[in-house]
Design an enzyme around this catalytic site. Structure first.
Site, PDB file in Angstrom:
ATOM      1  N   ASP A 237       3.479   5.807   5.018  1.00 46.46           N
ATOM      2  CA  ASP A 237       2.029   5.665   4.975  1.00 46.46           C
ATOM      3  C   ASP A 237       1.629   4.316   4.354  1.00 46.46           C
ATOM      4  O   ASP A 237       2.217   3.903   3.341  1.00 46.46           O
ATOM      5  CB  ASP A 237       1.497   6.825   4.102  1.00 46.46           C
ATOM      6  CG  ASP A 237       0.008   6.989   4.157  1.00 46.46           C
ATOM      7  OD1 ASP A 237      -0.516   7.247   5.249  1.00 46.46           O
ATOM      8  OD2 ASP A 237      -0.635   6.850   3.096  1.00 46.46           O
TER       9      ASP A 237
ATOM     10  N   ASP B  62      -5.969  10.096  12.525  1.00 51.59           N
ATOM     11  CA  ASP B  62      -7.028   9.356  11.836  1.00 51.59           C
ATOM     12  C   ASP B  62      -8.109   8.813  12.765  1.00 51.59           C
ATOM     13  O   ASP B  62      -9.122   8.310  12.298  1.00 51.59           O
ATOM     14  CB  ASP B  62      -6.420   8.145  11.085  1.00 51.59           C
ATOM     15  CG  ASP B  62      -5.573   8.564   9.896  1.00 51.59           C
ATOM     16  OD1 ASP B  62      -5.877   9.615   9.297  1.00 51.59           O
ATOM     17  OD2 ASP B  62      -4.613   7.857   9.581  1.00 51.59           O
TER      18      ASP B  62
ATOM     19  N   GLU C  60       3.361   2.399   8.785  1.00 47.94           N
ATOM     20  CA  GLU C  60       1.953   2.424   9.170  1.00 47.94           C
ATOM     21  C   GLU C  60       1.316   1.191   8.561  1.00 47.94           C
ATOM     22  O   GLU C  60       1.097   1.123   7.358  1.00 47.94           O
ATOM     23  CB  GLU C  60       1.235   3.676   8.660  1.00 47.94           C
ATOM     24  CG  GLU C  60      -0.187   3.726   9.201  1.00 47.94           C
ATOM     25  CD  GLU C  60      -1.219   4.400   8.303  1.00 47.94           C
ATOM     26  OE1 GLU C  60      -2.286   4.745   8.801  1.00 47.94           O
ATOM     27  OE2 GLU C  60      -0.970   4.558   7.099  1.00 47.94           O
TER      28      GLU C  60
HETATM   29  C1  NOJ Z   1      -3.146   6.810   6.247  1.00 52.88           C
HETATM   30  C2  NOJ Z   1      -3.029   8.219   6.716  1.00 52.88           C
HETATM   31  O1  NOJ Z   1      -2.696   8.234   8.072  1.00 52.88           O
HETATM   32  C3  NOJ Z   1      -4.348   8.878   6.429  1.00 52.88           C
HETATM   33  O2  NOJ Z   1      -4.459  10.154   7.017  1.00 52.88           O
HETATM   34  C4  NOJ Z   1      -4.517   8.944   4.927  1.00 52.88           C
HETATM   35  O3  NOJ Z   1      -5.787   9.468   4.633  1.00 52.88           O
HETATM   36  C5  NOJ Z   1      -4.399   7.556   4.291  1.00 52.88           C
HETATM   37  N1  NOJ Z   1      -3.309   6.823   4.812  1.00 52.88           N
HETATM   38  C6  NOJ Z   1      -4.218   7.652   2.807  1.00 52.88           C
HETATM   39  O4  NOJ Z   1      -2.958   8.161   2.517  1.00 52.88           O
END
Ligand code: NOJ
Length: 528
Positions: free
Chosen positions: A201, A323, A260
């Site tokens: 993440d 997201d 990510e």
């Molecule tokens: C990215 C994640 O994909 C998302 O769902 C999350 O809210 C944020 N990072 C914070 O961890």
């Protein structure tokens, strides 16, 4: 022939465990549900699954706030059930990627509880603490991605702590070697257990400016966008951490780290591969994911990404995730477009990531205000409805709650589940599900799609994408009409003797010598 690792060859499927299948009748999906559907994933033809966080969490951000990195959230199961899941996956030759949120923990993680208890405890420096400026002002101007300042006050320490996301997600201090050591221990422990790698993440946030300098101003719409984020993320030293992670993973053949990097700027995302392909194995490209429904826009994004990565780095493509609004809806709730999008995603050079439900054309759910759970939606409604709409329960069948749960689901099931569901699509040979399944099978059997080079063709029509994939003697030509009108495309003279290989019926492409006549949203894969 050079060995190609599984994560380059196959398709990876993202599961949001809360929404996949509930076997404990509490309205929340669980690991047993995933085990139950492993045969389905095999049937679909995927090589691996990415599970959004399954670790204990108070769920302020639905698992992206972890309170214990070594265990399984009881809502989802237990370590025994996870072991069973690993076994079942192995039996089916499906790899498992775990999602680790390591930029921050939960505020209820014992590390943060200890760290915030005093200024001189052994973990005092495990998070990012700073003194107030004059008159109790915050240490700098950094903002939280989820709104408001990135600093919250701790009465116990009489200091501020940093949280790039919610106040319940304090940022870990990656500059502290002890923290790094503990994090690497977590990675190793899951690798030893047998998982095949990690989706990491927000890796772009790991390191912050050592001096905590304020970000400079820039024009933007939301307060967060009105800063150039040069001091609170993407610090140049951050790449060193990626290299260290890569190094660690080198001890475990075929295991990977997927970053990510939630950056529209593809150049920044590409930098996470490392200057000599020594950073993370693969990284998401949000620039591709955010393109409008235009052939020329996608072409530009793909060519840019290919150019930045070069032949030695491996691309990843995805159109939806937990997201962002589902692409079925983003692209106009149109199944013909969804087929074009799927064909694009599954024929590019690089690993395609599917998001659960896209194979049946799940659309963005409409969540009434009183059922919004995502902290982003709660804070910003009606300007932003939050991310619940792309997290609604999987639509397995047309029965109660779409077969997801016998109890009231944690998020409402999409209203269209009676028409759009897997059971119905399995019965219909022309359904989107069969389209995905056949296309994935085709990909799984084609070296050109798994390994080949990509080359765009100039066909004199900006509404149509045409590209070749070639590996040794296998040569494929992919043609995609993005427009809802008939189009023509003129093929280069050397292309003759094309044979349509996908789809078997109704490609919507007719050949007239060198010209192709494409029906609205027509598509096809041809063998040269
Ligand atoms: C990215 C994640 O994909 C998302 O769902 C999350 O809210 C944020 N990072 C914070 O961890």
């Amino acid at each position: 022939m050079e060995h190609q690792p599984w994560w380059q060859k196959g398709v990876i499927y993202q599961i949001y465990p809360r929404s996949f299948l509930d076997t404990t009748h509490n309205g929340v999906g669980d690991l047993k549900g995933i085990i139950k559907k492993m045969d389905y994933l095999k049937e679909l033809g995927v090589a691996g699954i990415w599970l959004c966080p399954i670790f204990p969490s108070p769920m302020y951000d639905f698992g992206y706030d972890t309170s214990d990195y070594y265990n399984i959230e009881p809502l989802f199961g237990s370590m025994e059930v996870f072991d069973e899941l690993l076994l079942k996956a192995r039996e089916k030759k499906i790899r498992i990627l775990l999602d680790l949120a390591l930029n921050h923990s939960s505020h209820l993680h014992p590390w943060f509880i200890e760290s915030s208890s005093s200024r001189d405890n052994p973990k005092a420096d495990w998070y990012i603490w700073a003194e107030p400026r004059l008159l109790k002002r915050r240490p700098n101007n950094w903002k939280s991605v989820f709104g408001g300042p990135a600093w919250s006050w701790s009465e116990q320490r009489k200091q501020f702590y940093l949280h790039s996301f919610l106040p319940e997600q304090p940022d870990l201090n990656w500059r502290n070697p002890e923290v790094k050591k503990q994090i690497f221990k977590i990675l190793r422990s899951w690798l030893e257990k047998g998982v095949d790698g990690f989706r990491l993440d927000v890796v772009d946030f790991y390191l912050k400016d050592e001096k905590l300098r304020s970000n400079p101003y820039c024009p933007g719409r939301r307060p967060y966008e009105m800063q150039k984020h040069i001091f609170d993320k993407n610090r140049p030293e951050n790449i060193e951490i990626m290299k260290e992670i890569r190094n660690l993973l080198e001890d475990y053949p075929e295991k990977i780290a997927l970053g990510e990097v939630a950056e529209r700027n593809a150049k920044i995302a590409a930098s996470y591969y490392g200057p000599e392909n020594d950073g993370l194995h693969i990284n998401f490209n949000f620039n591709f994911l955010e393109q409008p429904w235009k052939a020329a826009a996608f072409k530009k994004a793909i060519e840019e990404w290919e150019g930045l990565l070069g032949p030695e780095n491996w691309p990843v493509y995805t159109l939806s995730n937990h997201d962002v609004p589902r692409h079925f809806t983003r692209f106009g709730n149109c199944e013909a477009r969804a087929r074009v999008a799927a064909t694009l995603l599954l024929t590019l050079r690089g690993t395609p990531f599917l998001y659960y439900g896209e194979e049946i054309g799940m659309s963005q759910g409409k969540i009434p205000r009183f059922r919004i759970l995502d902290p982003v939606g709660k804070r910003y409604w009606p300007f932003h409805h939050g991310r619940d709409g792309c997290r609604t329960p999987m639509q397995w069948n047309g029965y109660r709650n779409s077969g997801f749960s016998s109890a009231n689901p944690w998020l409402p099931v999409n209203q269209n589940y009676k028409e759009v569901n897997l059971a119905a699509q399995k019965k219909d040979p022309n359904s989107l599900f069969h389209f995905y399944r056949t296309l994935i099978t085709f990909r799984n059997n084609s070296m050109a799609l798994q390994k080949g080079e990509i080359q765009f063709l100039d066909i004199n029509n900006p509404q149509v994408l045409a590209f070749r994939r070639q590996y040794e003697l296998e040569k494929l030509l992919i043609i995609l009409n993005f427009s809802s009108r008939k189009q023509t495309a003129v093929l280069p003279s050397e292309l003759s003797g094309l044979k349509l290989v996908f789809p078997e019926k109704k490609a919507g492409i007719e050949r007239q010598k060198k010209q192709l006549n494409l029906s609205p949203n027509g598509l096809g894969i041809f063998r040269e």
